[in-house]
Motif scaffolding. Structure first.
Motif, PDB file in Angstrom:
ATOM      1  N   VAL A 426     111.949  33.604 -43.918  1.00 30.36           N
ATOM      2  CA  VAL A 426     112.440  34.821 -44.561  1.00 30.36           C
ATOM      3  C   VAL A 426     112.060  35.977 -43.659  1.00 30.36           C
ATOM      4  O   VAL A 426     110.963  36.000 -43.093  1.00 30.36           O
ATOM      5  N   GLN A 427     112.974  36.906 -43.452  1.00 27.45           N
ATOM      6  CA  GLN A 427     112.736  37.989 -42.511  1.00 27.45           C
ATOM      7  C   GLN A 427     112.406  39.280 -43.226  1.00 27.45           C
ATOM      8  O   GLN A 427     112.853  39.520 -44.352  1.00 27.45           O
ATOM      9  N   GLY A 428     111.621  40.108 -42.546  1.00 30.76           N
ATOM     10  CA  GLY A 428     111.246  41.393 -43.092  1.00 30.76           C
ATOM     11  C   GLY A 428     112.222  42.483 -42.686  1.00 30.76           C
ATOM     12  O   GLY A 428     112.900  42.387 -41.655  1.00 30.76           O
ATOM     13  N   VAL A 429     112.271  43.546 -43.478  1.00 34.51           N
ATOM     14  CA  VAL A 429     113.165  44.670 -43.188  1.00 34.51           C
ATOM     15  C   VAL A 429     112.649  45.475 -41.998  1.00 34.51           C
ATOM     16  O   VAL A 429     113.441  46.049 -41.234  1.00 34.51           O
ATOM     17  N   SER A 430     111.330  45.495 -41.796  1.00 32.92           N
ATOM     18  CA  SER A 430     110.745  46.386 -40.789  1.00 32.92           C
ATOM     19  C   SER A 430     111.293  46.150 -39.390  1.00 32.92           C
ATOM     20  O   SER A 430     111.425  47.087 -38.601  1.00 32.92           O
ATOM     21  N   ARG A 431     111.625  44.912 -39.064  1.00 26.42           N
ATOM     22  CA  ARG A 431     112.108  44.626 -37.714  1.00 26.42           C
ATOM     23  C   ARG A 431     113.448  45.289 -37.435  1.00 26.42           C
ATOM     24  O   ARG A 431     113.879  45.366 -36.278  1.00 26.42           O
ATOM     25  N   TYR A 432     114.126  45.783 -38.485  1.00 34.98           N
ATOM     26  CA  TYR A 432     115.424  46.421 -38.308  1.00 34.98           C
ATOM     27  C   TYR A 432     115.348  47.939 -38.459  1.00 34.98           C
ATOM     28  O   TYR A 432     116.369  48.614 -38.523  1.00 34.98           O
ATOM     29  N   ARG A 433     114.127  48.465 -38.510  1.00 33.16           N
ATOM     30  CA  ARG A 433     113.949  49.915 -38.582  1.00 33.16           C
ATOM     31  C   ARG A 433     113.748  50.485 -37.180  1.00 33.16           C
ATOM     32  O   ARG A 433     113.073  49.884 -36.351  1.00 33.16           O
ATOM     33  N   LEU A 434     114.285  51.664 -36.960  1.00 27.46           N
ATOM     34  CA  LEU A 434     114.028  52.344 -35.704  1.00 27.46           C
ATOM     35  C   LEU A 434     112.736  53.137 -35.760  1.00 27.46           C
ATOM     36  O   LEU A 434     112.105  53.391 -34.739  1.00 27.46           O
ATOM     37  N   SER A 435     112.335  53.546 -36.975  1.00 25.99           N
ATOM     38  CA  SER A 435     111.077  54.260 -37.155  1.00 25.99           C
ATOM     39  C   SER A 435     110.295  53.567 -38.267  1.00 25.99           C
ATOM     40  O   SER A 435     110.859  53.207 -39.299  1.00 25.99           O
ATOM     41  N   PRO A 436     108.982  53.351 -38.085  1.00 35.17           N
ATOM     42  CA  PRO A 436     108.192  52.623 -39.082  1.00 35.17           C
ATOM     43  C   PRO A 436     107.999  53.443 -40.356  1.00 35.17           C
ATOM     44  O   PRO A 436     107.553  54.586 -40.322  1.00 35.17           O
ATOM     45  N   THR A 437     108.376  52.867 -41.465  1.00 34.11           N
ATOM     46  CA  THR A 437     108.165  53.492 -42.772  1.00 34.11           C
ATOM     47  C   THR A 437     107.824  52.406 -43.770  1.00 34.11           C
ATOM     48  O   THR A 437     108.033  51.230 -43.535  1.00 34.11           O
ATOM     49  N   ARG A 438     107.281  52.800 -44.900  1.00 32.88           N
ATOM     50  CA  ARG A 438     107.028  51.880 -45.994  1.00 32.88           C
ATOM     51  C   ARG A 438     107.932  52.253 -47.151  1.00 32.88           C
ATOM     52  O   ARG A 438     108.462  53.360 -47.202  1.00 32.88           O
ATOM     53  N   PRO A 439     108.151  51.360 -48.125  1.00 32.71           N
ATOM     54  CA  PRO A 439     107.497  50.060 -48.251  1.00 32.71           C
ATOM     55  C   PRO A 439     108.165  49.003 -47.392  1.00 32.71           C
ATOM     56  O   PRO A 439     109.273  49.195 -46.886  1.00 32.71           O
ATOM     57  N   GLY A 440     107.476  47.862 -47.243  1.00 39.84           N
ATOM     58  CA  GLY A 440     108.090  46.731 -46.572  1.00 39.84           C
ATOM     59  C   GLY A 440     109.088  46.059 -47.491  1.00 39.84           C
ATOM     60  O   GLY A 440     109.167  46.332 -48.692  1.00 39.84           O
ATOM     61  N   GLY A 441     109.862  45.161 -46.930  1.00 33.35           N
ATOM     62  CA  GLY A 441     110.858  44.452 -47.723  1.00 33.35           C
ATOM     63  C   GLY A 441     111.202  43.122 -47.102  1.00 33.35           C
ATOM     64  O   GLY A 441     110.884  42.856 -45.938  1.00 33.35           O
ATOM     65  N   LEU A 442     111.868  42.277 -47.872  1.00 35.38           N
ATOM     66  CA  LEU A 442     112.288  40.962 -47.419  1.00 35.38           C
ATOM     67  C   LEU A 442     113.800  40.832 -47.567  1.00 35.38           C
ATOM     68  O   LEU A 442     114.386  41.381 -48.508  1.00 35.38           O
ATOM     69  N   ILE A 443     114.421  40.093 -46.650  1.00 36.88           N
ATOM     70  CA  ILE A 443     115.866  39.882 -46.657  1.00 36.88           C
ATOM     71  C   ILE A 443     116.141  38.418 -46.987  1.00 36.88           C
ATOM     72  O   ILE A 443     115.647  37.523 -46.303  1.00 36.88           O
ATOM     73  N   PHE A 444     116.915  38.187 -48.038  1.00 36.98           N
ATOM     74  CA  PHE A 444     117.253  36.838 -48.477  1.00 36.98           C
ATOM     75  C   PHE A 444     118.746  36.583 -48.267  1.00 36.98           C
ATOM     76  O   PHE A 444     119.578  37.071 -49.031  1.00 36.98           O
ATOM     77  N   GLY A 445     119.101  35.828 -47.234  1.00 37.00           N
ATOM     78  CA  GLY A 445     120.464  35.350 -47.116  1.00 37.00           C
ATOM     79  C   GLY A 445     120.620  34.078 -47.930  1.00 37.00           C
ATOM     80  O   GLY A 445     119.788  33.172 -47.843  1.00 37.00           O
ATOM     81  N   TYR A 446     121.665  34.004 -48.744  1.00 42.47           N
ATOM     82  CA  TYR A 446     121.798  32.858 -49.655  1.00 42.47           C
ATOM     83  C   TYR A 446     123.109  32.098 -49.497  1.00 42.47           C
ATOM     84  O   TYR A 446     123.337  31.085 -50.154  1.00 42.47           O
ATOM     85  N   ALA A 447     123.974  32.543 -48.593  1.00 44.92           N
ATOM     86  CA  ALA A 447     125.324  31.977 -48.531  1.00 44.92           C
ATOM     87  C   ALA A 447     125.331  30.499 -48.177  1.00 44.92           C
ATOM     88  O   ALA A 447     126.200  29.752 -48.634  1.00 44.92           O
ATOM     89  N   THR A 448     124.391  30.035 -47.356  1.00 40.79           N
ATOM     90  CA  THR A 448     124.424  28.650 -46.873  1.00 40.79           C
ATOM     91  C   THR A 448     123.492  27.727 -47.639  1.00 40.79           C
ATOM     92  O   THR A 448     123.373  26.553 -47.283  1.00 40.79           O
ATOM     93  N   LEU A 449     122.831  28.224 -48.682  1.00 41.78           N
ATOM     94  CA  LEU A 449     121.829  27.439 -49.398  1.00 41.78           C
ATOM     95  C   LEU A 449     122.370  26.931 -50.726  1.00 41.78           C
ATOM     96  O   LEU A 449     123.121  27.632 -51.413  1.00 41.78           O
ATOM     97  N   THR A 450     121.950  25.742 -51.111  1.00 45.91           N
ATOM     98  CA  THR A 450     122.268  25.252 -52.444  1.00 45.91           C
ATOM     99  C   THR A 450     121.376  25.962 -53.459  1.00 45.91           C
ATOM    100  O   THR A 450     120.334  26.538 -53.110  1.00 45.91           O
ATOM    101  N   GLU A 451     121.779  25.910 -54.714  1.00 52.52           N
ATOM    102  CA  GLU A 451     120.979  26.549 -55.754  1.00 52.52           C
ATOM    103  C   GLU A 451     119.590  25.918 -55.849  1.00 52.52           C
ATOM    104  O   GLU A 451     118.589  26.605 -56.076  1.00 52.52           O
ATOM    105  N   ARG A 452     119.511  24.603 -55.654  1.00 51.68           N
ATOM    106  CA  ARG A 452     118.209  23.931 -55.685  1.00 51.68           C
ATOM    107  C   ARG A 452     117.318  24.414 -54.547  1.00 51.68           C
ATOM    108  O   ARG A 452     116.123  24.677 -54.734  1.00 51.68           O
ATOM    109  N   ALA A 453     117.899  24.542 -53.358  1.00 53.01           N
ATOM    110  CA  ALA A 453     117.128  25.015 -52.215  1.00 53.01           C
ATOM    111  C   ALA A 453     116.642  26.443 -52.428  1.00 53.01           C
ATOM    112  O   ALA A 453     115.526  26.798 -52.031  1.00 53.01           O
TER     113      ALA A 453
END
Length: 474
Positions: A426-453
């Protein structure tokens, strides 16, 4: 010649073992054995598995038990099965990188990587019908060198589709076909730099590495403009001296904000006063679940906005099909840049997509996939509510990913690292910021995952969050 993979193997060849004294049902034991064989690389991508009757006879179980195991693995994406054909392995095992021991870190069990679409659902039969039509009906001259803008058939088909579905003000003569968004934005920025542009504004956060890398190579300064709940903050953009801006107004990446009508009008007014160009990346507007469609900005100001669209998030990124709706004063220069880059996109692919659009197959594919992605999104949101209610989801009404903001007592980097130790990507939002700010966040891509996964992945993340919260040892 490569080795032909047949389905002549047996249960013993696949290392399938069952323990009738175990509490776990037989079909799950069989599925687990085959799954382990695929993950370990013993059974490779494209291998045809034995018929269910053969496996059942070898193991001394009913055929229905094996059928259930196969169906489970098909649902998980490990196998693919076609009527009247073999059941085949649908995934490739991940190789161990050189210099790393397999025990250093567990293999990824769940990958919430963003920016993917479920290519296993690509409409092969409908696409093949269009390919056949193209190959049997296209005049010979279409296969010669053509205008760098692409074939007229696709210009017309895209114009009709985008004006109808995205509210654009497209005309066939303003369409330029390109090889995906990456090439499209590169062509635009090369032309703008050659015309004297010096500064490019981008959303912050943003994952537009394509634009930033090309801008740097072209000598453009990149300016980050903060994003609010509804997208780019236009008042902050107005304080810049940018000559162009790249943005995702219909579904901001990654936060999911939708730029309001007043903000769009204000942004276009700024661009027209400055003589700036708005580059609109309409990257996943077709997948929406809980809100009405939002039209493209290009329809408001076709002489100011360059519209970028692709088939990467709707059909498959491997098609490398993209399109630009360019203002009239940029069309010739962008076309010339396209010719210099590769002399034009493949003709057969363009004609196939034009036929696919005209037949209504693209619309049918989107209607078929929206409920699939919606169920996966709903599974993700339900799992987060149950296991991690303190995470705040945003941007859930459309697209193929969800962002969750982290409470201030959670460090983003620690959560991501703890998740990786559990085989969870799971990737964090911070790596896509040009300037460091809070809060942190997480990015959930779900298109390729089954509901069980998805459910299992969130459970693993809950453990990772607990670890990240635990006090560190002195």
């Amino acid at each position: 010649m490569g080795r032909i993979r047949t389905n002549s193997s047996t249960a013993e060849d696949l290392l399938i073992h069952v323990d009738r004294s175990a509490a776990e049902p037989l079909h799950r034991q069989i599925a687990a054995s085959i799954r382990d064989s695929i993950r370990s690389g013993r059974v490779r991508l494209g291998t045809s598995l034995p018929p269910t009757r053969t496996i059942a006879a070898d193991l001394g179980v009913s055929r229905g038990v094996v059928v259930e195991a196969y169906q489970q693995l098909v649902a998980e994406g490990y196998l693919t099965s076609r009527a009247g054909g073999y059941t085949q392995v649908a995934v490739e095992s991940a190789p161990t990188p050189a210099g790393r021991h397999s025990g250093d870190r567990p293999a990824a069990r769940t990958d919430f990587g963003y920016g993917r679409t479920d290519v296993s659902s690509f409409p092969r039969a409908a696409w093949l019908r269009s390919v056949r039509t193209v190959l049997t009906t296209t005049p010979n001259e279409r296969f010669a060198y053509l205008d760098g803008r692409g074939v007229p058939e696709l210009h017309a088909a895209l114009t009709d589709y985008l004006n109808r579905v995205r509210g654009t003000a497209a005309r066939p003569e303003n369409v330029v076909i390109c090889s995906g968004y990456g090439q499209g934005v590169a062509l635009i920025l090369q032309v703008l730099a050659a015309r004297g542009a010096r500064r490019l504004a981008v959303e912050d956060p943003s994952a537009d590495d394509d634009a930033r890398l090309v801008a740097a190579a072209a000598g453009l300064d990149v300016i980050g403009v903060p994003v609010g709940p509804d997208g780019i903050l236009v008042e902050k953009l107005e304080q810049t001296d940018a000559d162009a801006v790249v943005l995702t107004p219909s579904h901001q990446w990654p936060t999911g904000g939708v730029l309001s009508a007043p903000a769009r009008a204000r942004l276009i007014g700024w661009a027209q006063r400055r003589g700036a160009v708005v580059i609109e990346d309409d990257y996943d507007a077709e997948y929406r679940y809980d809100r009405s469609p939002i039209g493209a900005m290009q329809g408001l100001a076709p002489d100011t906005v360059v519209y970028c669209g692709t088939a990467s998030k709707t059909l498959a990124p491997g098609l490398r099909l993209g399109w630009l709706l360019a203002p009239s004063h940029l069309v010739d220069d962008i076309t010339a840049a396209k010719v210099r880059a590769d002399r034009g996109s493949p003709v057969i692919d363009q004609l196939t997509f034009a036929d696919f659009l005209t037949r209504g197959e693209f619309d049918r594919h989107l209607r078929r996939m929206r409920p699939v992605y919606r169920r996966r999104r709903d599974a993700l949101l339900a799992a987060l509510r149950a296991r991690l209610p303190e995470l705040e989801p945003v941007g859930v009404a459309a697209g193929q990913h969800v962002v969750t903001w982290l409470p201030h007592d959670l460090d983003e980097a620690r959560v991501v690292a703890a998740a990786a130790r559990r085989g969870l990507i799971v990737q964090g939002v911070s790596r896509y910021r040009l300037s460091p700010t809070r809060p942190g966040g997480l990015i959930f891509g779900y298109a390729t995952l089954t509901e069980r996964a998805i459910i299992d992945g969130v459970a693993a993340l809950a453990d990772a969050v607990a670890e990240a919260r635990a006090p560190t040892c002195c």
